[in-house]
Write a protein that holds these residues in place. Structure first.
Motif, PDB file in Angstrom:
ATOM      1  N   PRO A   1      -3.194  13.536   7.534  1.00  0.00           N
ATOM      2  CA  PRO A   1      -2.519  13.527   8.822  1.00  0.00           C
ATOM      3  C   PRO A   1      -1.184  12.830   8.644  1.00  0.00           C
ATOM      4  O   PRO A   1      -1.017  12.063   7.698  1.00  0.00           O
ATOM      5  CB  PRO A   1      -3.457  12.712   9.710  1.00  0.00           C
ATOM      6  CG  PRO A   1      -4.220  11.842   8.769  1.00  0.00           C
ATOM      7  CD  PRO A   1      -4.354  12.617   7.488  1.00  0.00           C
ATOM      8  N   ILE A   2      -0.245  13.068   9.568  1.00  0.00           N
ATOM      9  CA  ILE A   2       1.080  12.461   9.332  1.00  0.00           C
ATOM     10  C   ILE A   2       1.158  11.012   9.826  1.00  0.00           C
ATOM     11  O   ILE A   2       2.074  10.296   9.500  1.00  0.00           O
ATOM     12  CB  ILE A   2       2.222  13.302   9.959  1.00  0.00           C
ATOM     13  CG1 ILE A   2       2.327  13.104  11.474  1.00  0.00           C
ATOM     14  CG2 ILE A   2       2.092  14.766   9.620  1.00  0.00           C
ATOM     15  CD1 ILE A   2       3.665  13.569  12.023  1.00  0.00           C
ATOM     16  N   HIS A   3       0.157  10.607  10.616  1.00  0.00           N
ATOM     17  CA  HIS A   3       0.208   9.246  11.158  1.00  0.00           C
ATOM     18  C   HIS A   3      -0.187   8.207  10.109  1.00  0.00           C
ATOM     19  O   HIS A   3      -0.663   8.544   9.017  1.00  0.00           O
ATOM     20  CB  HIS A   3      -0.710   9.130  12.375  1.00  0.00           C
ATOM     21  CG  HIS A   3      -2.161   9.388  12.087  1.00  0.00           C
ATOM     22  ND1 HIS A   3      -2.947   8.517  11.385  1.00  0.00           N
ATOM     23  CD2 HIS A   3      -2.976  10.436  12.407  1.00  0.00           C
ATOM     24  CE1 HIS A   3      -4.178   9.005  11.283  1.00  0.00           C
ATOM     25  NE2 HIS A   3      -4.217  10.178  11.890  1.00  0.00           N
TER      26      HIS A   3
ATOM     27  N   PRO B   1       0.815  -1.213   0.000  1.00  0.00           N
ATOM     28  CA  PRO B   1       0.000   0.000   0.000  1.00  0.00           C
ATOM     29  C   PRO B   1       0.856   1.274   0.000  1.00  0.00           C
ATOM     30  O   PRO B   1       0.545   2.255  -0.680  1.00  0.00           O
ATOM     31  CB  PRO B   1      -0.783  -0.100   1.311  1.00  0.00           C
ATOM     32  CG  PRO B   1      -0.778  -1.547   1.676  1.00  0.00           C
ATOM     33  CD  PRO B   1       0.457  -2.139   1.109  1.00  0.00           C
ATOM     34  N   GLU B   2       1.953   1.232   0.771  1.00  0.00           N
ATOM     35  CA  GLU B   2       2.824   2.409   0.896  1.00  0.00           C
ATOM     36  C   GLU B   2       3.399   2.825  -0.457  1.00  0.00           C
ATOM     37  O   GLU B   2       3.671   4.005  -0.697  1.00  0.00           O
ATOM     38  CB  GLU B   2       3.983   2.118   1.868  1.00  0.00           C
ATOM     39  CG  GLU B   2       3.561   1.892   3.317  1.00  0.00           C
ATOM     40  CD  GLU B   2       3.145   0.448   3.619  1.00  0.00           C
ATOM     41  OE1 GLU B   2       2.960  -0.355   2.674  1.00  0.00           O
ATOM     42  OE2 GLU B   2       2.981   0.126   4.819  1.00  0.00           O
ATOM     43  N   GLN B   3       3.590   1.813  -1.355  1.00  0.00           N
ATOM     44  CA  GLN B   3       4.119   2.142  -2.684  1.00  0.00           C
ATOM     45  C   GLN B   3       3.134   3.042  -3.433  1.00  0.00           C
ATOM     46  O   GLN B   3       3.533   3.914  -4.208  1.00  0.00           O
ATOM     47  CB  GLN B   3       4.411   0.843  -3.472  1.00  0.00           C
ATOM     48  CG  GLN B   3       5.216   1.055  -4.732  1.00  0.00           C
ATOM     49  CD  GLN B   3       6.492   1.880  -4.505  1.00  0.00           C
ATOM     50  OE1 GLN B   3       7.259   1.599  -3.593  1.00  0.00           O
ATOM     51  NE2 GLN B   3       6.692   2.937  -5.304  1.00  0.00           N
TER      52      GLN B   3
ATOM     53  N   LEU C   1       1.265   5.327  -2.101  1.00  0.00           N
ATOM     54  CA  LEU C   1       1.434   6.686  -1.577  1.00  0.00           C
ATOM     55  C   LEU C   1       2.664   7.348  -2.195  1.00  0.00           C
ATOM     56  O   LEU C   1       2.612   8.515  -2.625  1.00  0.00           O
ATOM     57  CB  LEU C   1       1.558   6.614  -0.042  1.00  0.00           C
ATOM     58  CG  LEU C   1       1.698   7.921   0.710  1.00  0.00           C
ATOM     59  CD1 LEU C   1       0.541   8.860   0.407  1.00  0.00           C
ATOM     60  CD2 LEU C   1       1.773   7.668   2.218  1.00  0.00           C
ATOM     61  N   LEU C   2       3.761   6.595  -2.276  1.00  0.00           N
ATOM     62  CA  LEU C   2       4.977   7.159  -2.853  1.00  0.00           C
ATOM     63  C   LEU C   2       4.766   7.478  -4.332  1.00  0.00           C
ATOM     64  O   LEU C   2       5.198   8.531  -4.822  1.00  0.00           O
ATOM     65  CB  LEU C   2       6.158   6.196  -2.670  1.00  0.00           C
ATOM     66  CG  LEU C   2       6.527   5.871  -1.219  1.00  0.00           C
ATOM     67  CD1 LEU C   2       7.708   4.914  -1.140  1.00  0.00           C
ATOM     68  CD2 LEU C   2       6.840   7.140  -0.427  1.00  0.00           C
ATOM     69  N   SER C   3       4.053   6.587  -5.052  1.00  0.00           N
ATOM     70  CA  SER C   3       3.803   6.838  -6.485  1.00  0.00           C
ATOM     71  C   SER C   3       2.904   8.052  -6.671  1.00  0.00           C
ATOM     72  O   SER C   3       3.096   8.833  -7.613  1.00  0.00           O
ATOM     73  CB  SER C   3       3.112   5.651  -7.143  1.00  0.00           C
ATOM     74  OG  SER C   3       3.884   4.513  -6.996  1.00  0.00           O
TER      75      SER C   3
ATOM     76  N   ILE D   1      16.501   9.132  -0.288  1.00  0.00           N
ATOM     77  CA  ILE D   1      16.650   7.670  -0.237  1.00  0.00           C
ATOM     78  C   ILE D   1      15.338   6.934  -0.530  1.00  0.00           C
ATOM     79  O   ILE D   1      15.334   5.757  -0.879  1.00  0.00           O
ATOM     80  CB  ILE D   1      17.235   7.258   1.138  1.00  0.00           C
ATOM     81  CG1 ILE D   1      17.883   5.873   1.060  1.00  0.00           C
ATOM     82  CG2 ILE D   1      16.187   7.348   2.247  1.00  0.00           C
ATOM     83  CD1 ILE D   1      18.856   5.602   2.183  1.00  0.00           C
ATOM     84  N   TYR D   2      14.199   7.632  -0.428  1.00  0.00           N
ATOM     85  CA  TYR D   2      12.924   6.994  -0.758  1.00  0.00           C
ATOM     86  C   TYR D   2      12.851   6.605  -2.231  1.00  0.00           C
ATOM     87  O   TYR D   2      12.163   5.654  -2.588  1.00  0.00           O
ATOM     88  CB  TYR D   2      11.758   7.938  -0.464  1.00  0.00           C
ATOM     89  CG  TYR D   2      11.292   7.971   0.966  1.00  0.00           C
ATOM     90  CD1 TYR D   2      12.129   8.419   1.982  1.00  0.00           C
ATOM     91  CD2 TYR D   2      10.005   7.575   1.296  1.00  0.00           C
ATOM     92  CE1 TYR D   2      11.690   8.465   3.290  1.00  0.00           C
ATOM     93  CE2 TYR D   2       9.555   7.627   2.607  1.00  0.00           C
ATOM     94  CZ  TYR D   2      10.404   8.065   3.600  1.00  0.00           C
ATOM     95  OH  TYR D   2       9.955   8.106   4.890  1.00  0.00           O
ATOM     96  N   PHE D   3      13.494   7.421  -3.069  1.00  0.00           N
ATOM     97  CA  PHE D   3      13.302   7.244  -4.513  1.00  0.00           C
ATOM     98  C   PHE D   3      14.595   6.929  -5.267  1.00  0.00           C
ATOM     99  O   PHE D   3      14.551   6.620  -6.450  1.00  0.00           O
ATOM    100  CB  PHE D   3      12.655   8.508  -5.122  1.00  0.00           C
ATOM    101  CG  PHE D   3      11.265   8.761  -4.601  1.00  0.00           C
ATOM    102  CD1 PHE D   3      10.167   8.121  -5.166  1.00  0.00           C
ATOM    103  CD2 PHE D   3      11.049   9.625  -3.533  1.00  0.00           C
ATOM    104  CE1 PHE D   3       8.876   8.340  -4.683  1.00  0.00           C
ATOM    105  CE2 PHE D   3       9.764   9.851  -3.041  1.00  0.00           C
ATOM    106  CZ  PHE D   3       8.676   9.207  -3.615  1.00  0.00           C
TER     107      PHE D   3
HETATM  108  C1  IPM Z   1       4.426   9.398   6.161  1.00  0.00           C
HETATM  109  C2  IPM Z   1       4.595   7.898   6.083  1.00  0.00           C
HETATM  110  C3  IPM Z   1       5.099   7.501   4.706  1.00  0.00           C
HETATM  111  C4  IPM Z   1       6.483   8.119   4.535  1.00  0.00           C
HETATM  112  C5  IPM Z   1       5.165   5.990   4.423  1.00  0.00           C
HETATM  113  C6  IPM Z   1       3.852   5.309   4.700  1.00  0.00           C
HETATM  114  C7  IPM Z   1       5.602   5.711   3.029  1.00  0.00           C
HETATM  115  O1  IPM Z   1       5.435   7.438   7.100  1.00  0.00           O
HETATM  116  O2  IPM Z   1       3.648   9.958   5.385  1.00  0.00           O
HETATM  117  O3  IPM Z   1       5.059  10.026   7.027  1.00  0.00           O
HETATM  118  O4  IPM Z   1       7.487   7.530   4.980  1.00  0.00           O
HETATM  119  O5  IPM Z   1       6.562   9.188   3.949  1.00  0.00           O
END
Ligand code: IPM
Ligand code: NAD
Ligand code: MN
Length: 346
Positions: free
Chosen positions: A272-274, A86-88, A90-92, A138-140
């Motif tokens: 939200p950041i959580h 799922p996190e992928q 968000l990054l995409s 480092i994320y990308f």
């Molecule tokens: C955030 C989250 C994300 C991030 C994850 C879910 C990819 O921790 O939005 O802070 O690391 O950016």
């Protein structure tokens, strides 16, 4: 033209906090007379289950057409070992919309400082914003790979990526107390050496802003011992991720922190950041305020509704002060009860 809003509830507590927030939005649109069209799309784990991708084409194209995106959270144990994560998604989404600037504010008001796990005397007056670079680092970075015996992630930054986030941070600092702290790991990382030198170069265009550099480990310590010293903090993607979760605890809970992400033009994303908090999902005990404060940011920055934003923000802080809080803040209220109380106050 009505505003186009896309909601992505996502997984875990995401739907619980997004659905209530959409009801508040509807109420505000009636009292402040603004029109919007809402689309709700699958995103994250639920989109993997229903469409075989965490960011289906339909969801992405709706986001591309939107003025604003309201996102809950994604992820959970169900997809922890799956090939698709799922996190992928968000990054995409962040990368596709070029949402390079992520604004994460942390504020402690006089009436809510008692909720902090840190001594009140230390947290009173905290009003800081972390400007997190969101589409680089480092994320990308490529190459990226792992197998049973070794793993590789690449931390790369282009000068242009640092310049554009630096300008956002300097401009924000100019509108506030004109104090900017840039956070890096310049004593070890090449990317941080470039980061620091670009920040210093850009600083000459903003002579009224006082710039300080801090190493990230020391920053983590200062954030807890003396958070009120900070105003705008600018940092790279991974450091911003970690420091913002740390900062969120200063007012009392990770569940309180909102964020806004934007590119140089195009839709903005509010979340939200959580995360999806699987440990408390479906129990009606998720703290809704981080999501609601994200709606406040959306009203102000994407929908041009500063009065509605002001009213909602005031009510949120009143409610927190009056003890309408969830378990994470030692409160006894359910998520749905808090949404109802806010609706009644509106
Ligand atoms: C955030 C989250 C994300 C991030 C994850 C879910 C990819 O921790 O939005 O802070 O690391 O950016
Ligand atoms: P998390 O942020 O979901 O939860 C950390 C802790 O904080 C948990 O104990 C949780 O119950 C609590 N918490 C978080 N939000 C809360 C709220 N609104 N109210 C009350 N308590 C709250 O982090 P995690 O447990 O490390 O990650 C869970 C999943 O969420 C993972 O799959 C992770 O990748 C994902 N995640 C997604 C996002 C996002 O969608 N933007 C952000 C962070 C993590
Ligand atoms: Mn995070």
């Amino acid at each position: 033209m009505p505003y186009q809003i896309v909601a992505l509830p996502g997984d875990g507590i995401g739907p619980e906090i997004v659905n209530g927030t959409l009801e508040i939005l509807e109420k505000l649109s009636n009292s402040y007379n603004f029109d919007y069209q809402l689309e709700i799309h699958d995103f994250g784990g639920i989109a993997i289950d229903n469409h075989g991708s965490p960011l289906p084409d339909n969801t992405l194209s709706a986001c591309e057409r939107a003025d604003a995106i309201l996102l809950g959270a994604v992820g959970g144990p169900k997809w922890a070992d799956s090939k698709l994560r799922p996190e992928q998604g968000l990054l995409s989404l962040r990368k596709s919309l070029e949402l390079f600037a992520n604004i994460r504010p942390t504020k402690v008001t006089k009436s809510t400082s008692h909720l902090s796990p840190i001594k009140e005397s230390r947290v009173t007056g905290t009003d800081l914003i972390i400007v997190r670079e969101l589409t680089g680092g480092i994320y990308f970075g490529e190459p990226k790979r792992w197998d049973e015996t070794s793993a590789l992630d690449s931390l790369t930054y282009q000068r242009s990526e640092i310049e554009r986030i630096a300008r956002i941070a300097f401009e924000l600092a100019q509108k506030r107390t004109k104090k900017l702290t840039s956070v890096d790991k310049e004593n070890v990382l090449s990317s941080s050496k470039l980061w620091r030198s670009v920040i210093n170069d850009i600083a000459s265009d903003y002579p009224d802003v006082e710039v300080n550099h801090l190493l990230v480990d020391a920053c983590a310590m200062h954030l807890i011992t003396n958070p009120a010293q900070f105003d705008v903090i600018v940092t790279e993607n991974l450091f911003g991720d970690i420091l913002s979760d740390e900062a969120s605890v200063i007012p009392g809970s990770l569940g309180l922190s909102p964020s806004a992400s934007f590119s140089s033009q195009g839709p903005r994303l509010y979340e939200p950041i959580h995360g999806s908090a699987p440990d408390i999902a479906n129990q009606d005990i998720a703290n809704p305020y981080g999501m609601l404060l994200s709606l406040v940011m959306c009203l102000r920055e994407s929908l041009d509704q500063s009065h509605a934003a002001e009213q909602l923000e005031t009510i949120i802080y009143q409610c927190i002060e009056q003890g309408y809080t969830t378990k994470d803040l030692n409160g006894a209220y359910r998520t749905s009860e808090i949404f109802k109380i806010i609706k009644d106050k509106l």
